[in-house]
Scaffold this active site. Structure first.
Site, PDB file in Angstrom:
ATOM      1  N   ASP A  12      46.301  33.290  50.087  1.00 31.54           N
ATOM      2  CA  ASP A  12      47.163  33.845  49.062  1.00 31.54           C
ATOM      3  C   ASP A  12      47.001  35.469  49.155  1.00 31.54           C
ATOM      4  O   ASP A  12      46.249  35.921  49.258  1.00 31.54           O
ATOM      5  CB  ASP A  12      46.531  33.635  47.734  1.00 31.54           C
ATOM      6  CG  ASP A  12      46.777  32.026  47.152  1.00 31.54           C
ATOM      7  OD1 ASP A  12      47.968  31.368  47.521  1.00 31.54           O
ATOM      8  OD2 ASP A  12      45.893  31.397  46.803  1.00 31.54           O
ATOM      9  N   LEU A  13      48.377  36.061  49.182  1.00 35.38           N
ATOM     10  CA  LEU A  13      48.441  37.564  49.655  1.00 35.38           C
ATOM     11  C   LEU A  13      47.724  38.179  48.536  1.00 35.38           C
ATOM     12  O   LEU A  13      47.812  38.350  47.539  1.00 35.38           O
ATOM     13  CB  LEU A  13      49.788  37.904  49.942  1.00 35.38           C
ATOM     14  CG  LEU A  13      50.166  39.410  50.214  1.00 35.38           C
ATOM     15  CD1 LEU A  13      49.463  39.560  51.786  1.00 35.38           C
ATOM     16  CD2 LEU A  13      51.485  39.641  50.110  1.00 35.38           C
ATOM     17  N   ASP A  14      46.784  39.009  49.021  1.00 34.04           N
ATOM     18  CA  ASP A  14      45.944  39.980  48.319  1.00 34.04           C
ATOM     19  C   ASP A  14      45.204  39.377  47.165  1.00 34.04           C
ATOM     20  O   ASP A  14      45.146  39.925  46.277  1.00 34.04           O
ATOM     21  CB  ASP A  14      46.838  41.240  47.716  1.00 34.04           C
ATOM     22  CG  ASP A  14      47.547  41.836  49.079  1.00 34.04           C
ATOM     23  OD1 ASP A  14      46.941  41.917  49.917  1.00 34.04           O
ATOM     24  OD2 ASP A  14      48.671  42.574  48.740  1.00 34.04           O
ATOM     25  N   GLU A  15      45.028  38.231  47.272  1.00 32.82           N
ATOM     26  CA  GLU A  15      44.292  37.337  46.246  1.00 32.82           C
ATOM     27  C   GLU A  15      42.908  37.117  46.311  1.00 32.82           C
ATOM     28  O   GLU A  15      42.267  36.448  45.517  1.00 32.82           O
ATOM     29  CB  GLU A  15      45.242  36.209  45.733  1.00 32.82           C
ATOM     30  CG  GLU A  15      46.433  36.249  45.344  1.00 32.82           C
ATOM     31  CD  GLU A  15      46.344  36.754  43.933  1.00 32.82           C
ATOM     32  OE1 GLU A  15      45.517  36.753  43.167  1.00 32.82           O
ATOM     33  OE2 GLU A  15      47.515  37.089  43.395  1.00 32.82           O
TER      34      GLU A  15
ATOM     35  N   HIS B 201      42.989  46.926  51.166  1.00 38.98           N
ATOM     36  CA  HIS B 201      44.225  47.029  50.482  1.00 38.98           C
ATOM     37  C   HIS B 201      44.446  48.452  49.842  1.00 38.98           C
ATOM     38  O   HIS B 201      43.603  48.726  48.992  1.00 38.98           O
ATOM     39  CB  HIS B 201      44.469  45.946  49.275  1.00 38.98           C
ATOM     40  CG  HIS B 201      45.941  45.932  48.704  1.00 38.98           C
ATOM     41  ND1 HIS B 201      47.069  45.707  49.302  1.00 38.98           N
ATOM     42  CD2 HIS B 201      46.291  46.223  47.413  1.00 38.98           C
ATOM     43  CE1 HIS B 201      48.045  45.861  48.595  1.00 38.98           C
ATOM     44  NE2 HIS B 201      47.722  46.127  47.554  1.00 38.98           N
TER      45      HIS B 201
END
Length: 294
Positions: free
Chosen positions: A224-227, A190
């Site tokens: 969970d997006l980018d978690e 990311h």
């Protein structure tokens, strides 16, 4: 001599390390590198041991025989042959810096993996992939065909026997089903220092906030997006005089390095998921050495 690694997780207890060391010694093994972590908050214990089998005991025998030593401590464990390269599928969209960096590291032996396929939703990098004698699969993704596209991606992964998926700036959100099926086996890069500036345009957010440091984060992919649990991060300094486009250019190098380090840690079994965090042990001596310089 065969070189193996043993990874162990269990509740923290007195005598765990001694039980592991004694078992390996009894099997004619010599420990060359060891790292451990006792999590005082959760009560979890994590350990990774590299060792040589001086008695030439095979992996299956070592693993089967360890059950008696592991049982009293409720250990979850795995033995790994360090000579076996992990099979990896790389996924990419239109930003190719991470893909090109990984291909170079793979080619010189600095990243000892077996790249069994590259999947993209665009044709941009077909030539560079095929020129490296790696199968290239262009699988277009639209809102209408997303389920079918993911089924085709998983078919590539399963047919190739891949153990890890690397999202090298693959700009599509994976379904919850795929994330769960490949839990702990999908690594993403990311282009931001998470947990700040999430989403699709973090460099613009960082620019608008006037930050003095930008970074990149490599993490396991979850629903969970980018978690997902963070594996590796790094930063680069910027100034008020630089533009959002400068941030993007400066960020490319950081992203490439962070992703490569995260993959290196994963393939050498140095990463342990610990709740929503990770335990990442240092690299063993010699594990960064390249087979050739260029």
């Amino acid at each position: 001599m065969k070189t193996y690694a043993l990874t162990v997780t269990c509740p923290s207890a007195r005598g765990v390390v001694a039980a592991i060391a004694n078992y390996l010694a009894d099997q004619g093994c010599n420990i060359s590198d060891s790292a451990q972590f006792d999590d005082k908050e959760t009560g979890g214990f994590f350990m990774r041991v590299s060792f040589e089998s001086e008695a030439e005991v095979d992996l299956a025998t070592l693993s089967d025989g360890f059950a008696d030593a592991a049982r009293p401590f409720d250990m979850a464990y795995e033995f790994h042959d360090e000579a076996v390269k992990m099979k990896v599928v790389i996924m990419v969209s239109r930003f190719g810096h991470c893909l090109n960096d990984l291909l170079y590291r793979w080619r010189i032996g600095a990243l000892p993996i077996d790249i069994v396929a590259v999947v993209s939703n665009h044709m941009d990098y077909q030539k560079v992939v095929v020129n490296n004698d790696i199968p290239f699969h262009c699988i277009k993704v639209t809102p209408e065909n997303k389920a079918d596209a993911e089924a085709r991606i998983m078919a590539v992964v399963e047919d190739a026997g891949a153990e890890l998926i690397v999202l090298a700036r693959y700009m599509q959100i994976l379904s919850d089903e795929m994330c769960q099926k490949m839990s702990g086996r999908i690594i993403n890069i990311h282009h931001s220092f998470l947990p700040s500036f999430k989403g699709a345009n973090p460099y613009k957010q960082a620019f608008q906030r006037g930050v003095k440091l930008i970074g990149a984060t490599s993490h396991y992919v979850t629903a969970d997006l980018d978690e997902g649990p963070i594996i590796e991060q790094d930063i680069v300094r910027v100034t008020h005089a630089q533009s959002a486009e400068d941030y993007v250019s400066l960020g490319r190098d950081v992203e490439s390095q962070v992703l490569a380090r995260a993959i290196h840690a994963h393939i050498h079994q140095r990463v342990f998921v610990n709740g929503n965090k990770t335990v990442v042990f240092p690299a063993s001596p010699g594990s960064y050495a390249s087979e050739r310089m260029g």
